[in-house]
Design a protein around this motif. Structure first.
Motif, PDB file in Angstrom:
ATOM      1  N   ILE A 346       0.863  -1.174   0.000  1.00  0.00           N
ATOM      2  CA  ILE A 346       0.000   0.000   0.000  1.00  0.00           C
ATOM      3  C   ILE A 346       0.904   1.230   0.000  1.00  0.00           C
ATOM      4  CG2 ILE A 346      -1.801   1.258   1.239  1.00  0.00           C
ATOM      5  CD1 ILE A 346      -2.690  -1.405   2.438  1.00  0.00           C
ATOM      6  N   VAL A 347       0.664   2.116  -0.969  1.00  0.00           N
ATOM      7  CA  VAL A 347       1.574   3.247  -1.163  1.00  0.00           C
ATOM      8  C   VAL A 347       0.805   4.567  -1.172  1.00  0.00           C
ATOM      9  CG1 VAL A 347       3.196   1.808  -2.473  1.00  0.00           C
ATOM     10  CG2 VAL A 347       1.448   3.139  -3.690  1.00  0.00           C
ATOM     11  N   ASP A 348       1.553   5.651  -0.924  1.00  0.00           N
ATOM     12  CA  ASP A 348       0.947   6.985  -0.987  1.00  0.00           C
ATOM     13  C   ASP A 348       1.037   7.527  -2.405  1.00  0.00           C
ATOM     14  OD1 ASP A 348       3.584   7.827  -1.349  1.00  0.00           O
ATOM     15  OD2 ASP A 348       3.805   8.574   0.709  1.00  0.00           O
ATOM     16  N   GLU A 349       0.681   8.810  -2.580  1.00  0.00           N
ATOM     17  CA  GLU A 349       0.655   9.409  -3.917  1.00  0.00           C
ATOM     18  C   GLU A 349       2.028   9.424  -4.577  1.00  0.00           C
ATOM     19  OE1 GLU A 349      -1.868  10.377  -5.708  1.00  0.00           O
ATOM     20  OE2 GLU A 349      -3.460  10.079  -4.229  1.00  0.00           O
ATOM     21  N   ALA A 350       3.076   9.421  -3.751  1.00  0.00           N
ATOM     22  CA  ALA A 350       4.439   9.430  -4.284  1.00  0.00           C
ATOM     23  C   ALA A 350       4.989   8.024  -4.500  1.00  0.00           C
ATOM     24  CB  ALA A 350       5.354  10.220  -3.342  1.00  0.00           C
ATOM     25  N   GLY A 351       4.170   7.001  -4.210  1.00  0.00           N
ATOM     26  CA  GLY A 351       4.625   5.631  -4.402  1.00  0.00           C
ATOM     27  C   GLY A 351       5.388   5.057  -3.228  1.00  0.00           C
ATOM     28  N   ARG A 352       5.364   5.744  -2.075  1.00  0.00           N
ATOM     29  CA  ARG A 352       6.091   5.269  -0.892  1.00  0.00           C
ATOM     30  C   ARG A 352       5.172   4.420  -0.027  1.00  0.00           C
ATOM     31  NH1 ARG A 352       7.734  11.389  -0.065  1.00  0.00           N
ATOM     32  NH2 ARG A 352       5.488  11.309   0.382  1.00  0.00           N
TER      33      ARG A 352
END
Length: 517
Positions: A346-352
């Motif tokens: 599961i990632v945030d908008e930046a792919g982290r």
């Protein structure tokens, strides 16, 4: 035994292992594995004789009838790419799909031959239409399916192919826009079918009910897994008459029951159905849309001792996660962890990666991912992006999830479905789960309506199992179980919710259609 490098090898291997074993049951028709294998050779030869070659697309436009699995394996054996399409597709969608994949041949039924001909009319190179089950003379230019089946199969039906070859183009349902052609290679289908067979513990003694369309991923993989392990597939064309389907399942000794929430609701609504109605049943699966916890509990009471697998999947990778049945009581609203041989994050908008409990987008990694969208590099680039492993790609699903401290996944909603109320993000699914737990509610859907003060407020559309249930009772239930901003401001009753043929509710159509109190 042949090396399993391509999907059509499953059929050959299972025929060699159990020639007389029933592969397909369709009404009174029963095809053994050897019979299905030989017919696939003949049909492949018939396709090749009519110009089908490696890489050509062949549309399979059929109901759940025995000719459909035969067609799929024959197309692959001819070295071509099969494109399963549901006959319930609208005329516009059918024309879009034909225009997109430019099929060499369309394998269909006589009752759909005219629709196929119309959909193909504008193509620069119209396909050959081949129709099965004709009761009268076929229209000019339409070939008979049975004629192709009379071809004499050569010792070798198709050129050598590789696992990396394209096996299938399967189209998204188009519930949110124009359908996209999802390209799946043989290697991906082999990987995901092996993973599914492993966690479901499928084997040759299984008898699987196939009431979901073979033209959709969830239904299709019932066929692929059954052929892989030598199981029997019992075909049903719909679940419109659940009594009849369940009676057939009992008579055939069905051990596997794949369903969607609509089917679960219908089964739970059968008051005369008693626990133990399917004595041979050992597992139930759900994958097309999230199964409400109330339905999970109801199925558990109706089918005691039967393993219930809550799963999450999407066309672009078939399956992404499953919940081991032993975890169901502790985590009834979870869809588990990544299927064997794959990974999820599961990632945030930046792919982290985000911490446990934080909502983000689910990404999927593994050998089961699509190759991309047919003829749409831009959409492919949005969905398939670089993974942490150099040279690898990961699938960005567009779905919002959270994970608990143990890594179990929980579906929150589609990115596009999130509603802002009083500045807070609200996932409709959370409210829908509470609505499904209300006694007398069969189905429910929640959407946002613009409000000049709050930004949005929630409206709910409900299908009642109890005709005496009123909106006041539902709102009281919601007020007891939800924060105030999540309590719907209006309850609208419908007789049914519009759905795709795969059982998914089409939110857009719910908003477009009117009230029928």
């Amino acid at each position: 035994m042949p090396v399993i490098a391509r999907v059509e090898h499953f059929l050959r291997r299972s025929a060699a292992a159990g020639a007389a074993k029933a592969a397909i049951v369709d009404g009174e028709t029963r095809l053994g594995y050897a019979e299905l294998d030989a017919a696939a050779d003949r049909l492949a030869a018939g396709l090749a004789a009519r110009g089908v070659k490696s890489g050509d697309r062949v549309v399979v436009l059929m109901d759940n009838i025995w000719e459909a699995p035969l067609s799929i394996f024959a197309v692959l054996r001819a070295g071509a790419v099969f494109c399963p399409v549901n006959p319930a597709a609208s005329a516009d969608m059918l024309a879009q799909i034909f225009g997109d994949c430019a099929p060499r041949v369309v394998l269909t039924q006589a009752k759909y031959a005219r629709a196929a001909t119309v959909a193909a009319a504008g193509l620069a190179a119209p396909p050959l239409i081949v129709a099965a089950r004709a009761v009268t003379a076929l229209p000019p230019g339409v070939a008979g399916f049975e004629t192709l089946l009379k071809e004499e199969a050569p010792a070798k039906c198709a050129p050598d192919g590789a696992a990396s070859d394209l096996a299938m183009i399967i189209y998204t349902s188009g519930s949110t826009g124009r359908p996209k052609g999802v390209m799946i290679a043989h290697a991906a289908m082999i990987a995901v079918s092996g993973s599914i067979a492993a966690y479901l513990d499928n084997g040759p003694d299984d008898v699987v009910l196939a009431v979901l369309p073979l033209s959709f991923t969830y239904g299709l993989y019932q066929l692929i897994v059954a052929a892989r392990v030598g199981a029997t597939l019992v075909l049903e064309k719909s679940f419109a008459f659940p009594h009849d389907v369940l009676a057939r399942a009992r008579a055939e000794g069905v051990t596997g029951l794949p369903l969607v929430p609509t089917m679960a609701a219908m089964i739970l609504g059968l008051s005369e159905l008693k626990p133990g109605a399917l004595p041979a049943l050992r597992y139930i699966t759900n994958a097309a849309a999230a199964l409400p916890p109330a339905h999970v509990a109801g199925l558990g009471r109706l089918f005691p001792g039967v393993r219930i697998y809550s799963m999450y999947g999407l066309t672009e990778c078939a399956r992404a996660s499953f919940l081991p049945p032993g975890e169901l009581e502790r985590r009834p609203d979870s869809v588990g962890k990544a299927i064997p041989g794959t990974e999820t994050a599961i990632v945030d908008e930046a792919g982290r990666p985000v911490p446990a409990g934080t909502v983000g987008e689910l990404v999927v990694r593994g050998p089961h991912l699509m190759r991309g969208y047919w003829g749409d590099e831009e959409a492919t680039a949005r969905a398939l992006r670089p993974a942490p492993t150099p040279g690898a790609r990961q699938l960005h699903t567009g779905d919002l999830f959270r994970a608990d401290a143990d890594g179990f996944l929980y579906f929150v909603g589609r990115k596009d479905d999130i509603i802002k109320i009083r500045g807070e993000k609200v996932a409709p699914k959370r409210v829908e789960t509470v609505l499904h737990a209300c006694a007398g509610v069969r189905e429910a859907l929640v959407f946002g309506v613009p409000d000049p003060v709050l930004g949005h407020v929630l409206h709910a559309v409900v299908v009642r199992a109890d005709p005496d249930l009123d909106d006041r009772a539902i709102l009281r239930h919601c007020a007891r179980n939800l924060p105030d901003l999540m309590v719907p401001r209006k309850i609208e009753f419908r007789q049914a919710l519009p759905k795709t043929a795969s059982g998914k509710v089409v939110r857009r159509l719910v908003l477009e259609t009117g009230t029928d109190r």
